[in-house]
Scaffold this motif. Structure first.
Motif, PDB file in Angstrom:
ATOM      1  N   ARG A  66       0.847  -1.198   0.000  1.00 40.14           N
ATOM      2  CA  ARG A  66       0.000   0.000   0.000  1.00 40.14           C
ATOM      3  C   ARG A  66       0.880   1.244   0.000  1.00 40.14           C
ATOM      4  NH1 ARG A  66      -3.228  -0.584   5.241  1.00 40.14           N
ATOM      5  NH2 ARG A  66      -1.307  -1.648   5.861  1.00 40.14           N
ATOM      6  N   TRP A  67       0.535   2.213  -0.855  1.00 43.87           N
ATOM      7  CA  TRP A  67       1.308   3.437  -0.977  1.00 43.87           C
ATOM      8  C   TRP A  67       0.411   4.659  -0.822  1.00 43.87           C
ATOM      9  CZ3 TRP A  67       2.043  -0.644  -4.395  1.00 43.87           C
ATOM     10  CH2 TRP A  67       3.335  -1.225  -4.422  1.00 43.87           C
ATOM     11  N   ILE A  68       1.028   5.773  -0.426  1.00 43.69           N
ATOM     12  CA  ILE A  68       0.401   7.081  -0.481  1.00 43.69           C
ATOM     13  C   ILE A  68       1.212   7.919  -1.457  1.00 43.69           C
ATOM     14  CG2 ILE A  68       1.686   7.803   1.589  1.00 43.69           C
ATOM     15  CD1 ILE A  68      -1.735   9.202   0.514  1.00 43.69           C
ATOM     16  N   VAL A  69       0.565   8.438  -2.485  1.00 48.11           N
ATOM     17  CA  VAL A  69       1.226   9.285  -3.470  1.00 48.11           C
ATOM     18  C   VAL A  69       0.871  10.731  -3.154  1.00 48.11           C
ATOM     19  CG1 VAL A  69       1.341   9.923  -5.904  1.00 48.11           C
ATOM     20  CG2 VAL A  69       1.204   7.517  -5.255  1.00 48.11           C
ATOM     21  N   ASP A  70       1.884  11.564  -2.960  1.00 48.41           N
ATOM     22  CA  ASP A  70       1.624  12.960  -2.620  1.00 48.41           C
ATOM     23  C   ASP A  70       2.710  13.839  -3.222  1.00 48.41           C
ATOM     24  OD1 ASP A  70       0.100  14.950  -1.536  1.00 48.41           O
ATOM     25  OD2 ASP A  70       0.882  14.760   0.492  1.00 48.41           O
TER      26      ASP A  70
END
Length: 257
Positions: free
Chosen positions: A64-68
């Motif tokens: 799981r990733w958070i792209v920001d």
């Protein structure tokens, strides 16, 4: 550090989410997203933007990733920093789930963001989109407040209606599920008044289900020509060759308020 053109409009929403009304929205969305993502299986899930909303907390996917556009302060997920949400650093057909919390409303090119999402999703992959509903008391207050140049929500955002969003998704061969609506209380500035109108959540779900202040739209990527015909054992072999997890399919959910 130079901020990207994507971050400038949405940065105001980051601050707004810390207000009583923003906390009210965040609480509803995180609860609903937990119910939806817990039943979506696969290997790779990505949330694009707004790490203040913990949208993948209930996801069972191992990656799981958070792209920001900047490194999140609270790194609950693996972080990927990008200059623009319209250019995602993921291989074509590599993700099982993409979550877009209010990103389209603040993107300069929302169509390009959706095209990128379609590109990185595997066949039968899913996208979940959160947005503010223009056909609601929240949308009416925002429109009226803009005339007085004192908007309730960040003025840099543009509300996208559910029918309009569904049309965009269908053009990308996405099969759209029934929507989920919430935030039926009036758009109040204080926690005290939001609590007083809590009874309207039950009323709204029953009597005016499509007029909630916020919505969640879920869609599945369909690829023409991907349906296999033949004996069951042939279909299993073909699926294995494609490398797409057979557990990536989700049972449809009925619409909830």
């Amino acid at each position: 550090m130079k901020h990207s053109s994507t971050e400038k409009p949405i940065i105001a929403l980051r601050s707004w989410l810390q207000t009583p009304a923003g906390a009210y929205v965040r609480q509803w969305e995180e609860a609903r997203l937990s119910l939806l993502t817990a039943d979506i299986f696969g290997f790779n899930a990505v949330q694009i933007g707004l790490p203040e909303i913990d949208g993948l907390a209930a996801s069972r996917m191992p990656h799981r990733w958070i792209v920001d556009t900047r490194v999140p302060q609270d790194r609950k997920l693996q972080a990927v920093v990008v200059g623009d949400y319209g250019e995602l650093p993921f291989a074509t057909q590599s993700l099982d789930l993409v979550l877009l919390p209010h990103v389209l409303e603040f993107a300069h090119e929302p169509h390009q963001v959706l095209r990128e999402v379609e590109r990185v999703l595997i066949p039968e992959g899913q996208v979940i989109i959160c947005g503010f509903n223009p056909a609601s008391m929240w949308g009416a207050r925002q429109a009226a407040a803009r005339l007085r140049r004192k908007a309730f929500l960040p003025q840099s955002g543009e509300f996208i209606s559910v029918p309009r969003l569904k049309d965009w998704l269908k053009l990308l061969n996405m099969e759209v599920h029934p929507g989920h609506f919430g935030a039926y209380a009036p758009p109040c500035d204080t926690e005290r008044w939001l609590q007083r109108f809590e009874f309207m959540e039950r009323m709204g779900r029953r009597w005016w289900p499509y007029l909630g202040g916020i919505y969640i739209v879920q869609a599945i990527k369909r690829v023409k020509g991907m349906r296999l015909i033949g004996p069951a054992w042939n279909r299993k072999k073909a699926t294995a060759r494609q490398g797409v997890p057979v557990t990536n399919k989700q049972t449809n959910h009925k619409s909830h308020g």
